[in-house]
Scaffold this active site. Sequence first.
Site, PDB file in Angstrom:
ATOM      1  N   TYR A  56       0.610  -1.304  -0.016  1.00 28.18           N
ATOM      2  CA  TYR A  56      -0.022  -0.044   0.025  1.00 28.18           C
ATOM      3  C   TYR A  56       0.794   1.301   0.102  1.00 28.18           C
ATOM      4  O   TYR A  56       1.889   1.159   0.603  1.00 28.18           O
ATOM      5  CB  TYR A  56      -0.930   0.104   1.083  1.00 28.18           C
ATOM      6  CG  TYR A  56      -2.137  -0.788   1.207  1.00 28.18           C
ATOM      7  CD1 TYR A  56      -3.152  -0.337   0.472  1.00 28.18           C
ATOM      8  CD2 TYR A  56      -2.036  -2.178   1.831  1.00 28.18           C
ATOM      9  CE1 TYR A  56      -4.464  -1.100   0.537  1.00 28.18           C
ATOM     10  CE2 TYR A  56      -3.306  -3.027   1.842  1.00 28.18           C
ATOM     11  CZ  TYR A  56      -4.394  -2.406   1.040  1.00 28.18           C
ATOM     12  OH  TYR A  56      -5.526  -3.178   1.210  1.00 28.18           O
ATOM     13  N   TYR A  78      -0.779 -10.022   0.855  1.00 29.09           N
ATOM     14  CA  TYR A  78       0.555  -9.377   1.722  1.00 29.09           C
ATOM     15  C   TYR A  78       0.238  -9.909   3.043  1.00 29.09           C
ATOM     16  O   TYR A  78      -0.861 -10.419   3.526  1.00 29.09           O
ATOM     17  CB  TYR A  78       0.376  -7.942   1.687  1.00 29.09           C
ATOM     18  CG  TYR A  78      -1.154  -7.375   2.153  1.00 29.09           C
ATOM     19  CD1 TYR A  78      -1.243  -7.067   3.337  1.00 29.09           C
ATOM     20  CD2 TYR A  78      -2.091  -6.851   1.201  1.00 29.09           C
ATOM     21  CE1 TYR A  78      -2.461  -6.430   3.922  1.00 29.09           C
ATOM     22  CE2 TYR A  78      -3.169  -6.303   1.507  1.00 29.09           C
ATOM     23  CZ  TYR A  78      -3.663  -6.067   2.920  1.00 29.09           C
ATOM     24  OH  TYR A  78      -4.545  -5.288   3.234  1.00 29.09           O
ATOM     25  N   ARG A 113      -3.090 -11.775   3.772  1.00 27.58           N
ATOM     26  CA  ARG A 113      -4.473 -11.255   3.214  1.00 27.58           C
ATOM     27  C   ARG A 113      -4.419 -11.933   1.985  1.00 27.58           C
ATOM     28  O   ARG A 113      -3.291 -11.632   1.238  1.00 27.58           O
ATOM     29  CB  ARG A 113      -4.521  -9.976   3.109  1.00 27.58           C
ATOM     30  CG  ARG A 113      -4.633  -9.067   4.426  1.00 27.58           C
ATOM     31  CD  ARG A 113      -5.835  -9.367   5.416  1.00 27.58           C
ATOM     32  NE  ARG A 113      -7.022 -10.079   4.887  1.00 27.58           N
ATOM     33  CZ  ARG A 113      -8.118  -9.018   4.339  1.00 27.58           C
ATOM     34  NH1 ARG A 113      -7.889  -7.806   4.541  1.00 27.58           N
ATOM     35  NH2 ARG A 113      -9.134  -9.557   3.997  1.00 27.58           N
ATOM     36  N   HIS A 160      -7.262  -8.587  -2.568  1.00 30.55           N
ATOM     37  CA  HIS A 160      -8.540  -7.980  -2.403  1.00 30.55           C
ATOM     38  C   HIS A 160      -8.616  -6.586  -2.473  1.00 30.55           C
ATOM     39  O   HIS A 160      -7.555  -5.771  -2.787  1.00 30.55           O
ATOM     40  CB  HIS A 160      -9.004  -8.173  -0.779  1.00 30.55           C
ATOM     41  CG  HIS A 160      -7.905  -7.508   0.079  1.00 30.55           C
ATOM     42  ND1 HIS A 160      -6.933  -8.026   0.347  1.00 30.55           N
ATOM     43  CD2 HIS A 160      -8.027  -6.160   0.668  1.00 30.55           C
ATOM     44  CE1 HIS A 160      -6.265  -7.182   1.225  1.00 30.55           C
ATOM     45  NE2 HIS A 160      -6.942  -5.931   1.447  1.00 30.55           N
ATOM     46  N   HIS A 186     -10.813  -3.329  -1.393  1.00 29.48           N
ATOM     47  CA  HIS A 186     -11.806  -2.529  -0.476  1.00 29.48           C
ATOM     48  C   HIS A 186     -12.839  -1.752  -1.164  1.00 29.48           C
ATOM     49  O   HIS A 186     -12.493  -0.916  -2.205  1.00 29.48           O
ATOM     50  CB  HIS A 186     -10.807  -1.794   0.504  1.00 29.48           C
ATOM     51  CG  HIS A 186      -9.980  -2.213   1.685  1.00 29.48           C
ATOM     52  ND1 HIS A 186     -10.334  -2.889   2.601  1.00 29.48           N
ATOM     53  CD2 HIS A 186      -8.646  -2.670   1.201  1.00 29.48           C
ATOM     54  CE1 HIS A 186      -9.121  -3.546   3.237  1.00 29.48           C
ATOM     55  NE2 HIS A 186      -8.075  -3.368   2.249  1.00 29.48           N
TER      56      HIS A 186
HETATM   57 FE    FE Z   1      -6.266  -4.422   2.428  1.00 29.22          FE
END
Ligand code: FE
Lengths: 201, 243
Positions: free
Chosen positions: B109, B148, B158, B161, B163
């Site tokens: 991110y 990640y 995770r 995905h 959000h």
């Molecule tokens: Fe996330």
Amino acid sequence: MVQKLDTLKESPSQTAGPYVHIGLTPNFSGITGVYESDLGTTMLGDAPKGERITITGRVLDGTGTPLRDALLEIWHADASGIYPGQDGADADVYGWGRCPTDMDSGTFRFDTIKPGAVKNRDGTPMAPHVTLWIVARGINLGLHTRMYFADEEAANDADPVLKRIEHQVRVPTLMGQPQGDGTYLFDIHLQGPGETIFFDI
Amino acid sequence: MTEKPSGLFHRDRGWHPPALTPLYKTSVKRSPAAAPIAMPSTLSEDTGPVFTRDILGPQDADLIHNFASDGQSAIGPRIIVYGRVLDETGRGVPNALVEVWQANAGGRYRHKKESYLAPLDPNFGGCGRVITDEQGNYEFRTIQPGPYPWPNGPNDWRPAHIHFSIFGRSFGQRLITQMYFEGDPMIWQCPIVGTIPSREAIETLVAALDMRRTVPMDARAYKFDIVLRGVRQTMFENRLEGL
Ligand SMILES: [Fe+3]
């Protein structure tokens, strides 16, 4: 077997996670140049009617530590108790605000006007209030609560939502406390002593 | 007689994740212990902000390019994500604001608090938004995000995905959720996915690969429909209406 009801299930919620700001307030999170400005940072036009107020506070976890990665949205009526989008609403009151908690102090802040009393479905007035929605890492389903105004005692005493709360001892958790300068302090306790009332609407 | 919205369908709390889910450790101290207080929705929850297309920039629904330098694009498998925003009655929700955010193709991110060793992509910001059309349809372009690792258990990852944050007509319909990708084995070992009580509910968050909507030599397509709470319609003359 019986016939199937023709309805769908709501999509299940998932936490907003630690990076909700990338999506909802990218400029705040340092991602500039994608959106001109973050939505919900300005709640008023040039000449809104009503008393100017600031709502500020923190969101605290069960240990009393403020969340520094939460995001709040609020929604409220104009000074006459009319919501934006309804007939006769004050065009300079947007009613909706979005604010991430400060990454150091954990405080949030909304600058707006004090809403008027909104009519309940049966026509009786609800005391002036602001509806809040809180999301963060660790919150699996966004939390709905309300902030009432502690200095509206008579209206609060008659409010149909506050009256239905069984544990009246918890009602003060919904009160924004006036600081005397138009600021209302509203700390939200997710857990522990003084846990804020949340609503299953 | 006209139909008027008059309240939201009640929420099925057994379908959503409960507040306290100890395998997702952050929920332990952030979950209210008291039950939420049930109340019928009022005008305060039935109304909500309305967003119009004039807030949108020309590249808001193109995450491949909306942060990239001129002539550049984000690295990763190019995808189209499309679908409908519906409510529980099956009606499309027009003019719904859909905001999305995600990691880059390496699972990183763009955020100061993110420390995963995968590199940033200088051409990928990670946010986008779109407003649904009259039938509730939306579509955006992005790159497929990577999985990640995250600090929870000693080795939790995770699944890939995206959000999603959605506004319907009502503030009480406000929803944040996540979209997963068909066929990803990581879905079934994730503690955040696992907060959802049933496999049936989880499967509604898994987008299907749709080769028919794929643009050959350009981008594959995934279809992801989102369902918001239903708005009850009653006959106008039967009761006092606020809206
Ligand atoms: Fe996330």
